[in-house]
Design an enzyme around this catalytic site. Structure first.
Site, mmCIF file in Angstrom:
data_model
loop_
_atom_site.group_PDB
_atom_site.id
_atom_site.type_symbol
_atom_site.label_atom_id
_atom_site.label_comp_id
_atom_site.label_asym_id
_atom_site.label_seq_id
_atom_site.Cartn_x
_atom_site.Cartn_y
_atom_site.Cartn_z
ATOM 1 N N ASP A 48 0.812 -1.129 -0.063
ATOM 2 C CA ASP A 48 -0.055 0.101 -0.047
ATOM 3 C C ASP A 48 0.816 1.340 -0.028
ATOM 4 O O ASP A 48 0.609 2.348 -0.880
ATOM 5 C CB ASP A 48 -0.855 -0.139 1.320
ATOM 6 C CG ASP A 48 -1.791 -1.134 1.484
ATOM 7 O OD1 ASP A 48 -2.964 -1.060 1.387
ATOM 8 O OD2 ASP A 48 -1.504 -2.186 1.419
ATOM 9 N N GLU A 71 -5.464 7.492 0.762
ATOM 10 C CA GLU A 71 -5.451 6.854 1.847
ATOM 11 C C GLU A 71 -4.469 6.919 2.695
ATOM 12 O O GLU A 71 -4.789 6.924 4.126
ATOM 13 C CB GLU A 71 -5.953 5.565 1.542
ATOM 14 C CG GLU A 71 -6.366 4.818 2.854
ATOM 15 C CD GLU A 71 -6.663 3.223 2.769
ATOM 16 O OE1 GLU A 71 -6.853 2.654 1.712
ATOM 17 O OE2 GLU A 71 -6.998 2.608 3.961
ATOM 18 N N ASP A 139 -6.638 5.385 -3.734
ATOM 19 C CA ASP A 139 -6.550 4.245 -2.942
ATOM 20 C C ASP A 139 -5.726 3.333 -3.457
ATOM 21 O O ASP A 139 -5.718 2.546 -4.586
ATOM 22 C CB ASP A 139 -7.895 3.653 -2.783
ATOM 23 C CG ASP A 139 -7.971 2.639 -1.568
ATOM 24 O OD1 ASP A 139 -6.957 2.268 -1.266
ATOM 25 O OD2 ASP A 139 -9.039 2.386 -1.177
ATOM 26 N N ILE A 141 -4.236 0.506 -2.574
ATOM 27 C CA ILE A 141 -4.736 -0.733 -2.467
ATOM 28 C C ILE A 141 -5.999 -0.816 -1.825
ATOM 29 O O ILE A 141 -6.209 -0.450 -0.703
ATOM 30 C CB ILE A 141 -3.920 -2.027 -1.625
ATOM 31 C CG1 ILE A 141 -2.509 -2.118 -2.487
ATOM 32 C CG2 ILE A 141 -4.447 -3.314 -1.695
ATOM 33 C CD1 ILE A 141 -1.770 -3.169 -2.032
ATOM 34 N N ASP A 142 -7.272 -0.771 -2.687
ATOM 35 C CA ASP A 142 -8.399 -0.923 -2.001
ATOM 36 C C ASP A 142 -8.591 -2.437 -1.927
ATOM 37 O O ASP A 142 -8.364 -3.314 -2.732
ATOM 38 C CB ASP A 142 -9.437 -0.368 -3.118
ATOM 39 C CG ASP A 142 -10.929 -0.306 -2.458
ATOM 40 O OD1 ASP A 142 -11.106 -0.202 -1.259
ATOM 41 O OD2 ASP A 142 -11.852 -0.447 -3.446
ATOM 42 N N THR A 144 -7.440 -4.174 1.125
ATOM 43 C CA THR A 144 -5.834 -4.744 1.368
ATOM 44 C C THR A 144 -6.281 -5.971 2.121
ATOM 45 O O THR A 144 -5.591 -6.991 1.875
ATOM 46 C CB THR A 144 -5.420 -3.735 2.565
ATOM 47 O OG1 THR A 144 -5.656 -2.399 1.988
ATOM 48 C CG2 THR A 144 -4.163 -4.291 3.067
ATOM 49 N N ASP A 285 -12.819 5.326 -1.824
ATOM 50 C CA ASP A 285 -13.083 4.014 -1.959
ATOM 51 C C ASP A 285 -14.451 4.018 -3.081
ATOM 52 O O ASP A 285 -14.835 2.861 -3.399
ATOM 53 C CB ASP A 285 -13.782 3.607 -0.638
ATOM 54 C CG ASP A 285 -12.892 2.974 0.284
ATOM 55 O OD1 ASP A 285 -11.874 2.292 -0.371
ATOM 56 O OD2 ASP A 285 -12.889 2.835 1.387
HETATM 57 N N1 LIG Z 1 -16.807 -0.058 8.831
HETATM 58 C C1 LIG Z 1 -16.706 -0.032 7.531
HETATM 59 N N2 LIG Z 1 -17.716 0.195 6.920
HETATM 60 C C2 LIG Z 1 -17.560 0.313 5.357
HETATM 61 N N3 LIG Z 1 -16.397 0.426 4.881
HETATM 62 C C3 LIG Z 1 -15.232 0.179 5.572
HETATM 63 C C4 LIG Z 1 -15.468 0.019 7.171
HETATM 64 N N4 LIG Z 1 -13.907 -0.169 7.277
HETATM 65 C C5 LIG Z 1 -13.312 -0.136 6.339
HETATM 66 N N5 LIG Z 1 -14.082 0.099 5.040
HETATM 67 C C6 LIG Z 1 -13.391 0.207 3.749
HETATM 68 O O1 LIG Z 1 -13.899 -0.873 2.965
HETATM 69 C C7 LIG Z 1 -12.900 -1.089 1.925
HETATM 70 C C8 LIG Z 1 -12.865 -2.286 1.206
HETATM 71 O O2 LIG Z 1 -13.880 -2.547 0.446
HETATM 72 P P1 LIG Z 1 -14.881 -3.562 0.569
HETATM 73 O O3 LIG Z 1 -15.651 -3.286 1.420
HETATM 74 O O4 LIG Z 1 -15.555 -3.322 -0.750
HETATM 75 O O5 LIG Z 1 -14.224 -4.904 0.288
HETATM 76 S S1 LIG Z 1 -14.230 -6.104 1.416
HETATM 77 O O6 LIG Z 1 -14.886 -7.141 0.571
HETATM 78 O O7 LIG Z 1 -14.883 -5.718 2.692
HETATM 79 O O8 LIG Z 1 -12.852 -6.615 1.708
HETATM 80 C C9 LIG Z 1 -11.724 -0.539 2.636
HETATM 81 O O9 LIG Z 1 -10.586 -0.194 1.936
HETATM 82 P P2 LIG Z 1 -9.090 -0.387 2.036
HETATM 83 O O10 LIG Z 1 -8.862 0.061 3.220
HETATM 84 O O11 LIG Z 1 -8.356 0.367 1.037
HETATM 85 O O12 LIG Z 1 -9.095 -2.089 1.788
HETATM 86 C C10 LIG Z 1 -12.028 0.552 3.667
HETATM 87 O O13 LIG Z 1 -11.884 1.792 3.248
HETATM 88 MG MG LIG Z 2 -10.436 1.191 0.086
HETATM 89 MG MG LIG Z 3 -6.673 1.081 0.588
HETATM 90 MG MG LIG Z 4 -7.212 0.641 3.998
#
Ligand SMILES: Nc1ncnc2c1ncn2[C@@H]1O[C@H](COP(=O)(O)OS(=O)(=O)O)[C@@H](OP(=O)(O)O)[C@H]1O
Ligand SMILES: [Mg+2]
Ligand SMILES: [Mg+2]
Ligand SMILES: [Mg+2]
Length: 346
Positions: A48, A71, A139, A141-142, A144, A285
């Protein structure tokens, strides 16, 4: 005459491509200790950090005055010399490679950066966002958690002008290129430019394929949803599906790869409803995914039917989750969401 945002598109695609090569290589060599847990308990890896360093470096070189809402920040790296030198090494490997598809020498690729320069590049992502002007969202790595599991994740970049997404690029290294051949070659880049449509490239290059969401009936849909139950109210999704008479099982997929899948006709609805803990969705996101869906002919709103507001800062503020789908079924889905929410309150 050049097309709208031609240069931005070229730079963004090249930056996402370089970052995807980096993240793929890191996954194959990830060792213990290269993942940290952030204050919100979510994971962040050397991939990331270094992907953000690479993309911010390329953006800053091409558009020196554009702010970036990214991010990650470099605070943890400034305190951890082992992790810092790994990130610096990875970023310099990625930036030092010879010029690839569509890249030009003026971006300064090939030059080795100092530690300080790369940490500062990561911290260029600390912009607070807002309603006015040009800014990028990143982002690196979306998903992670998906990345760490070897499943779906996405490198996500968008250009906003006055709080409207004008360009979106989503790189999905693990996504099958052809929906009808799930075990076939992987690696896609989705690109959308406002008013110009949505495209899918393969990560390795070649001609793009235009994307147009098919008109689906409710009976043909299935939900695209998060893998992580902490990220979306999966129980409410189940009830929405039941109300709508959707019998196909949901597809659980990490990251904005869901938007790519939806844009090319897979699933039919991306449904992400809040879990009730007061989490605010982050603009990085959803920004590129939102434009991708609109340009593929679909519609995106929050769970109340309100437009997503990218002008409030780093988060979507009071927006209530996300519903992305085809125009023909959007209002029926919102109605079912309302009913499921009301039932859940009882
Ligand atoms: N509590 C809560 N509610 C909603 N979203 C949240 C929450 N916590 C985190 N995140 C964000 O979710 C991003 C991951 O995307 P997804 O939810 O689509 O993927 S996953 O299937 O759940 O892994 C993830 O993105 P990355 O941190 O870039 O992986 C977060 O930004
Ligand atoms: Mg993300
Ligand atoms: Mg990310
Ligand atoms: Mg993250």
């Amino acid at each position: 005459m050049s097309n709208y945002l031609d240069i931005e598109q070229q730079v963004a695609i090249a930056a996402v491509r370089r970052a995807c090569t980096l993240t793929t290589a890191v996954f194959n060599n990830l060792v213990k200790g290269e993942t940290l847990v952030k204050s919100d308990k979510s994971p962040v890896t050397v991939a990331d950090f270094s992907a953000q360093a690479v993309i911010n470096t390329i953006l800053t070189s091409a558009f020196p005055t554009d702010p970036i809402v990214g991010e990650e920040d470099a605070a943890d790296l400034r305190e951890n010399s082992e992790l810092r030198s790994r990130v610096v090494g990875l970023a310099n490997d990625a930036l030092g490679r010879e010029l690839g598809l569509g890249e030009i020498a003026e971006w300064g690729l090939g030059r080795i950066r100092t530690e300080q320069e790369l940490l500062d590049a990561i911290d260029r992502g600390r912009y607070e966002g807002g309603r006015k002007g040009r800014m990028w969202t990143l982002d690196p790595i979306d998903g992670t958690k998906g990345f760490l599991r070897g499943e779906q994740y996405a490198v996500c970049l968008a250009l906003l002008v006055d709080a409207r997404v004008e360009l979106g690029v989503i790189g999905c290294p693990n996504l099958p290129q052809d929906v009808s051949n799930p075990s076939g070659p992987r690696g896609c880049i989705f690109v959308a430019v406002r008013g110009q449509g949505a495209l899918q490239y393969t990560l390795s290059g070649g001609s793009p394929v235009p994307l147009k969401m098919p008109k689906l009936h409710l009976s043909e849909l299935n939900l695209l949803e998060s893998v992580e139950s902490a990220h979306a109210a999966l129980g409410v999704n189940e009830r929405v599906a039941q109300i709508l008479g959707i019998t196909r099982a949901p597809t659980r997929m990490d990251s904005q790869a869901k938007y790519g899948a939806l844009a090319r006709g897979d699933g039919g609805v991306y449904l992400r409803l809040p879990t009730g803990v007061g989490y605010r969705e982050k603009i990085w996101d959803h920004a590129p995914g939102a434009l991708l869906i609109e340009e593929a002919g679909g519609i995106i709103s929050d769970g109340h039917g309100e437009p997503l507001d990218f002008g409030l800062g780093r988060t979507l503020g009071e927006n209530f989750g996300v519903v992305a789908t085809g125009k023909g079924v959007h209002s029926q889905i919102l109605k079912a969401v309302r009913q499921a929410q009301e039932e859940a309150k009882k």
